[in-house]
Design a protein around this motif. Structure first.
Motif, PDB file in Angstrom:
ATOM      1  N   GLU A 184       0.827  -1.203   0.000  1.00  0.00           N
ATOM      2  CA  GLU A 184       0.000   0.000   0.000  1.00  0.00           C
ATOM      3  C   GLU A 184       0.862   1.253   0.000  1.00  0.00           C
ATOM      4  O   GLU A 184       0.608   2.204  -0.755  1.00  0.00           O
ATOM      5  N   VAL A 185       1.894   1.272   0.830  1.00  0.00           N
ATOM      6  CA  VAL A 185       2.801   2.420   0.880  1.00  0.00           C
ATOM      7  C   VAL A 185       3.467   2.623  -0.481  1.00  0.00           C
ATOM      8  O   VAL A 185       3.622   3.756  -0.957  1.00  0.00           O
ATOM      9  N   ALA A 186       3.863   1.525  -1.117  1.00  0.00           N
ATOM     10  CA  ALA A 186       4.530   1.626  -2.414  1.00  0.00           C
ATOM     11  C   ALA A 186       3.576   2.112  -3.512  1.00  0.00           C
ATOM     12  O   ALA A 186       4.019   2.724  -4.496  1.00  0.00           O
ATOM     13  N   ARG A 187       2.289   1.867  -3.325  1.00  0.00           N
ATOM     14  CA  ARG A 187       1.304   2.285  -4.321  1.00  0.00           C
ATOM     15  C   ARG A 187       0.869   3.734  -4.101  1.00  0.00           C
ATOM     16  O   ARG A 187       0.807   4.528  -5.042  1.00  0.00           O
ATOM     17  N   VAL A 188       0.587   4.084  -2.840  1.00  0.00           N
ATOM     18  CA  VAL A 188       0.103   5.430  -2.537  1.00  0.00           C
ATOM     19  C   VAL A 188       1.232   6.453  -2.578  1.00  0.00           C
ATOM     20  O   VAL A 188       1.058   7.561  -3.081  1.00  0.00           O
ATOM     21  N   LYS A 189       2.392   6.099  -2.014  1.00  0.00           N
ATOM     22  CA  LYS A 189       3.613   6.900  -2.012  1.00  0.00           C
ATOM     23  C   LYS A 189       3.461   8.174  -1.170  1.00  0.00           C
ATOM     24  O   LYS A 189       2.351   8.617  -0.859  1.00  0.00           O
TER      25      LYS A 189
ATOM     26  N   ALA B 230       4.122  12.238  -1.117  1.00  0.00           N
ATOM     27  CA  ALA B 230       4.085  13.242  -2.187  1.00  0.00           C
ATOM     28  C   ALA B 230       5.468  13.602  -2.699  1.00  0.00           C
ATOM     29  O   ALA B 230       5.670  13.775  -3.905  1.00  0.00           O
ATOM     30  N   ALA B 231       6.444  13.689  -1.796  1.00  0.00           N
ATOM     31  CA  ALA B 231       7.804  14.067  -2.204  1.00  0.00           C
ATOM     32  C   ALA B 231       8.442  13.038  -3.124  1.00  0.00           C
ATOM     33  O   ALA B 231       9.379  13.360  -3.865  1.00  0.00           O
ATOM     34  N   PHE B 232       7.917  11.808  -3.105  1.00  0.00           N
ATOM     35  CA  PHE B 232       8.520  10.725  -3.897  1.00  0.00           C
ATOM     36  C   PHE B 232       7.531  10.169  -4.924  1.00  0.00           C
ATOM     37  O   PHE B 232       7.703   9.050  -5.401  1.00  0.00           O
TER      38      PHE B 232
ATOM     39  N   ALA C  86       9.038   3.000   6.073  1.00  0.00           N
ATOM     40  CA  ALA C  86       8.050   2.921   4.999  1.00  0.00           C
ATOM     41  C   ALA C  86       8.491   3.688   3.751  1.00  0.00           C
ATOM     42  O   ALA C  86       8.304   3.214   2.621  1.00  0.00           O
ATOM     43  N   HIS C  87       9.079   4.871   3.953  1.00  0.00           N
ATOM     44  CA  HIS C  87       9.500   5.689   2.818  1.00  0.00           C
ATOM     45  C   HIS C  87      11.026   5.775   2.714  1.00  0.00           C
ATOM     46  O   HIS C  87      11.556   6.613   1.988  1.00  0.00           O
ATOM     47  N   GLY C  88      11.715   4.902   3.445  1.00  0.00           N
ATOM     48  CA  GLY C  88      13.171   4.778   3.372  1.00  0.00           C
ATOM     49  C   GLY C  88      13.510   3.500   2.640  1.00  0.00           C
ATOM     50  O   GLY C  88      13.444   3.425   1.418  1.00  0.00           O
ATOM     51  N   GLY C  89      13.858   2.461   3.406  1.00  0.00           N
ATOM     52  CA  GLY C  89      14.219   1.194   2.787  1.00  0.00           C
ATOM     53  C   GLY C  89      13.113   0.586   1.954  1.00  0.00           C
ATOM     54  O   GLY C  89      13.376  -0.050   0.929  1.00  0.00           O
ATOM     55  N   ASN C  90      11.867   0.772   2.359  1.00  0.00           N
ATOM     56  CA  ASN C  90      10.750   0.245   1.578  1.00  0.00           C
ATOM     57  C   ASN C  90      10.620   0.956   0.229  1.00  0.00           C
ATOM     58  O   ASN C  90      10.054   0.406  -0.715  1.00  0.00           O
ATOM     59  N   ARG C  91      11.170   2.157   0.154  1.00  0.00           N
ATOM     60  CA  ARG C  91      11.175   2.905  -1.113  1.00  0.00           C
ATOM     61  C   ARG C  91      12.400   2.586  -1.950  1.00  0.00           C
ATOM     62  O   ARG C  91      12.302   2.334  -3.149  1.00  0.00           O
ATOM     63  N   THR C  92      13.564   2.571  -1.313  1.00  0.00           N
ATOM     64  CA  THR C  92      14.822   2.452  -2.056  1.00  0.00           C
ATOM     65  C   THR C  92      15.301   1.021  -2.232  1.00  0.00           C
ATOM     66  O   THR C  92      16.135   0.745  -3.105  1.00  0.00           O
TER      67      THR C  92
END
Length: 237
Positions: free
Chosen positions: A33-38, A40-42, A71-77
């Motif tokens: 869900e985090v990867a789909r919604v994101k 805003a900065a990313f 959620a927006h660190g390792g889960n993003r990169t």
């Protein structure tokens, strides 16, 4: 999953298996869900949205054990402690200690390398509110146990970032080293130090969370002291 972890022949094999884990429904749903919604900065970036493997050489003498990816660190990169404020603090300290070739970690392809150090988390998926459940911790434990088993020949010191990581270390003693954990368990604290016969020393360090670093509970000097102690115990110049 226990069997998949046990079959991993080396760290590359283990990292691939970790990245393909779907064992915890709540964590799978959240990371996706985090990867789909994101954030805003990313919003223009493609999120990793999967479990995050460890980082560092197979002959590491120092291990850094964290809680879980952000959620927006390792889960993003797709790389542990990469792309968030906690990583900014951690890798700056590792660079000052001579354990990282650069002070920043912003993307998986940014050229970062570690010396004598391996970083991994007790739970490999980003959890809601940064709070994995005990059941999720236990389900994920075989990945941690196999990772430690693979670097066991060189591993001398483990730095536990926070009480959750400190608690996650004790089952490793039984599963990997065949040693009974101490009773009662040593209490976590910043600078806490436990040593046992023929097992890695354990050092406690406050987690590099924004809550700790922004309030001054954890300062750069305090981190430097921990890594200086870790290098000394591990015999790293």
């Amino acid at each position: 999953m226990v069997a998949r972890a046990a079959r991993a022949a080396d760290l590359a094999d283990l990292d691939g298996a970790v990245s393909d884990c779907f064992a915890c429904p709540r964590l799978v749903a959240w990371r996706e869900e985090v990867a789909r919604v994101k954030r805003a900065a990313f919003r223009d970036q493609d999120y990793w949205g999967r479990p995050v493997p460890g980082l560092g050489p197979p002959d590491a003498r120092i291990a850094i054990l964290g809680l879980a990816p952000a959620a927006h660190g390792g889960n993003r990169t797709g790389r542990i402690f990469t792309g968030d404020r906690s990583g900014d603090v951690l890798f700056a300290a590792l660079h000052r200690a001579g354990l990282a070739n650069q002070p920043t970690s912003v993307a998986a392809d940014d050229g970062l390398t570690l010396r004598d150090t391996r970083i991994f988390a007790a739970v490999r998926c980003a959890p809601p509110d940064n709070k994995p459940t005990p059941a999720e911790r236990d389900t994920c434990a075989p990945w941690l146990h196999r990772e430690v088993e693979l670097i066991r020949p060189s591993l001398r010191v483990v730095v536990a970032l926070g009480a959750f990581a400190w608690a996650a270390w004790w089952p490793v003693l039984r599963q990997v080293y065949g040693r009974r954990p101490p009773t009662p368990r040593p209490v976590f604290g910043h600078g806490a130090h436990w040593s046992g016969e023929s097992v890695p020393a354990l050092l406690g360090c406050y987690h590099v969370s924004q809550q700790n670093t922004f309030t001054g509970r954890l300062t750069p000097a305090m981190l430097d002291d921990v890594f200086t102690r870790a290098k000394d115990l591990a015999g790293v110049d």
